[in-house]
Every structure is written in C-alpha cells, then in structure tokens.
Motif scaffolding. Structure first.
Motif, short mmCIF file in Angstrom:
data_model
loop_
_atom_site.label_atom_id
_atom_site.label_comp_id
_atom_site.label_asym_id
_atom_site.label_seq_id
_atom_site.Cartn_x
_atom_site.Cartn_y
_atom_site.Cartn_z
N GLY A 5 0.79 -1.21 0.00
CA GLY A 5 0.00 0.00 0.00
C GLY A 5 0.83 1.26 0.00
O GLY A 5 0.33 2.34 -0.36
N GLU A 6 2.09 1.16 0.38
CA GLU A 6 2.95 2.34 0.45
C GLU A 6 3.79 2.53 -0.81
O GLU A 6 4.50 3.52 -0.93
CB GLU A 6 3.87 2.21 1.67
CG GLU A 6 3.09 2.19 2.99
CD GLU A 6 3.98 1.88 4.18
OE1 GLU A 6 5.14 1.45 3.95
OE2 GLU A 6 3.53 2.04 5.33
N GLN A 7 3.69 1.60 -1.77
CA GLN A 7 4.49 1.69 -3.00
C GLN A 7 3.94 2.76 -3.95
O GLN A 7 2.73 2.97 -4.02
CB GLN A 7 4.50 0.35 -3.72
CG GLN A 7 5.20 -0.76 -3.00
CD GLN A 7 5.20 -2.05 -3.80
OE1 GLN A 7 5.74 -3.05 -3.36
NE2 GLN A 7 4.60 -2.04 -5.00
N PRO A 8 4.81 3.41 -4.74
CA PRO A 8 4.34 4.36 -5.74
C PRO A 8 3.63 3.68 -6.91
O PRO A 8 2.82 4.28 -7.61
CB PRO A 8 5.61 5.07 -6.19
CG PRO A 8 6.71 4.10 -5.90
CD PRO A 8 6.29 3.38 -4.65
N SER A 9 3.96 2.41 -7.17
CA SER A 9 3.28 1.65 -8.21
C SER A 9 2.89 0.30 -7.63
O SER A 9 3.50 -0.18 -6.67
CB SER A 9 4.17 1.46 -9.44
OG SER A 9 5.33 0.71 -9.11
N LEU A 10 1.90 -0.33 -8.26
CA LEU A 10 1.36 -1.56 -7.68
C LEU A 10 0.70 -2.39 -8.77
O LEU A 10 -0.02 -1.88 -9.62
CB LEU A 10 0.32 -1.22 -6.61
CG LEU A 10 -0.36 -2.38 -5.88
CD1 LEU A 10 0.65 -3.17 -5.06
CD2 LEU A 10 -1.47 -1.83 -4.97
N SER A 11 0.98 -3.70 -8.77
CA SER A 11 0.33 -4.61 -9.71
C SER A 11 -0.11 -5.87 -8.96
O SER A 11 0.68 -6.50 -8.26
CB SER A 11 1.28 -4.98 -10.85
OG SER A 11 2.48 -5.54 -10.35
N ILE A 12 -1.38 -6.21 -9.12
CA ILE A 12 -1.98 -7.35 -8.42
C ILE A 12 -2.83 -8.15 -9.41
O ILE A 12 -3.59 -7.57 -10.20
CB ILE A 12 -2.87 -6.89 -7.25
CG1 ILE A 12 -2.03 -6.21 -6.17
CG2 ILE A 12 -3.65 -8.06 -6.66
CD1 ILE A 12 -2.86 -5.61 -5.04
#
Length: 230
Positions: A5-12
């Motif tokens: 949740g704290e990352q600048p980018s995210l892929s799930i």
C-alpha cells in the motif's frame, strides 16, 4: 499488504476472485481502501486484474467493486494451456436450501474437488451429497497466466493471489519464473494433498520464503531474487 500500500506503483492479479465481497477474501478491504477514487492512490500507477470464470459470479464481482479505479476484470479461468475446459460448480443458491453460502465458491477445474479432495479435507458427507446432487459442468474459456499478463501489459507483478479450489499447483507450475517472479504469492494450500510438497519445493527452489497461515501459504520473494519479464 501494508508494504504494498505504500508503494508508488502496484500490480496485483487475483485468480478465483469469486464475488469479491466475502469474509475470506484477503484483498477486498485492501482494494476498497487503496483504490477509492477519493484517495491519492487512485492517481498512481496501479494495475489490478480480477479473474473469475463463472459469469454469474463475475457480474456480481464487477458490481461489488463498482466505482473503484484501476481495476480490470476477466471472465476466464487460468490454466496451464489455452482452450475450453469443463468447470464444475454448484448450479443453485445453497442458502435457499439451508446450506452454507460458501458452497457457491467451490468452482473448480478439478472434478475431484468435491470427491477425493473433499473427503481428505472437508469431510462433511451431507454437504458433499447436496453439492454433487446439484453440480453442473460447464465449458469455460481458459488462458494462461502469461497471456493474462500480456493482455494487461504487466511486466512486474507485486502480488499473485490464487484460490483455484485445488488447481493452484497447476497454475503455479505453469509460470515461467525466468520471465516473471511475483514479489508475493498467496495460494490455497489445504486442497493440494499429494501436490503440497512438490508445490512448496517448486517455490522454495525459486527463492521464496513460505509462511503458512489459515488455509493458505504466503510466499515472499527476497528483493535479491526478484526478476521482471523480458
């Protein structure tokens, strides 16, 4: 999930998302918080793909996440090869007959999910009898995980969540880890039976640290072992 949740980018990617809004869904609260359009997260580089093969549940899944940003939905099953396969599922609402609602979520590409696998883990003959009396097999379109990632232009994967009702190992062993290594993998462990040990070995050999919790296993990849797709 806190670190993600704290990352600048995210892929799930979530395989077997069912309807999303259930007590045992590990992502629903996180996604609703992170992808609320009112938050700054909605403006960042986020890709979330939710996969559900049963059309009825797929439609409910979309409604349950309506209004959230950066979510894509796929009405397919994930398998080791592309094509049409038989998916086994309950054809009616068990709650209308006095049976638990969660029986609807036991859709699987494995016919033995409610036979051999059920007898080794769940072991409730009344529920098994009801399910088998009202089970249907329907054709569903299958694609590979690699195809799914290509379609959504995902070359790095932070979290792969799998709940495929006994088919988890087949999906995991189809991954080309030389091209992509999810930072985290969470899969349902309790239905793997004789495939449990080889599944753990596969992931350990790829550098993952495995932690069992509840019915699942969380696999954590140290930063030094991470790879992106080529």
């Amino acid at each position: 999930l806190v670190s993600l949740g704290e990352q600048p980018s995210l892929s799930i990617v979530q395989v077997g998302a069912f309807i999303g809004d259930t007590p045992n869904d590990p992502l629903v609260s996180f996604l609703r918080h992170q992808l609320d359009p009112a938050t700054k997260r909605a403006e960042t580089n986020v890709k979330v793909v939710l996969v559900e093969p049963v059309r009825e549940y797929f439609n409910t899944l979309r409604r349950n996440y309506e209004g959230l940003s950066n979510i894509q939905f796929e009405n397919v099953a994930i398998a080791e090869s592309e094509g049409v396969r038989q998916l086994y599922r309950l054809k009616l609402d068990p709650a209308e007959y006095g049976y638990p609602e969660w029986l609807k979520g036991l859709s699987s590409l494995k016919a033995e999910r409610m036979e051999r696998l059920w007898d080794k883990y769940d072991k409730n003959p009344a529920l098994k009898r009801f399910y088998l009396e009202h089970r249907v097999a329907e054709g569903v379109r299958c694609i590979t995980l690699s195809q799914l990632l290509d379609q959504h232009d995902i070359d790095q994967l932070d979290l792969l969540q799998i709940d495929a009702e006994g088919y988890d190992f087949e999906i995991l062993k189809s991954i080309d880890f030389s091209k992509i290594k999810p930072r985290f993998i969470n899969y349902e462990r309790v239905l793997l039976q004789e495939n449990n040990a080889p599944c753990r070995q596969l992931l350990s050999d790829q550098g993952y640290i495995l932690m069992d919790w509840g019915q699942d296993t969380l696999c954590i990849l140290p930063a030094s072992a991470a790879r992106s797709r080529t």
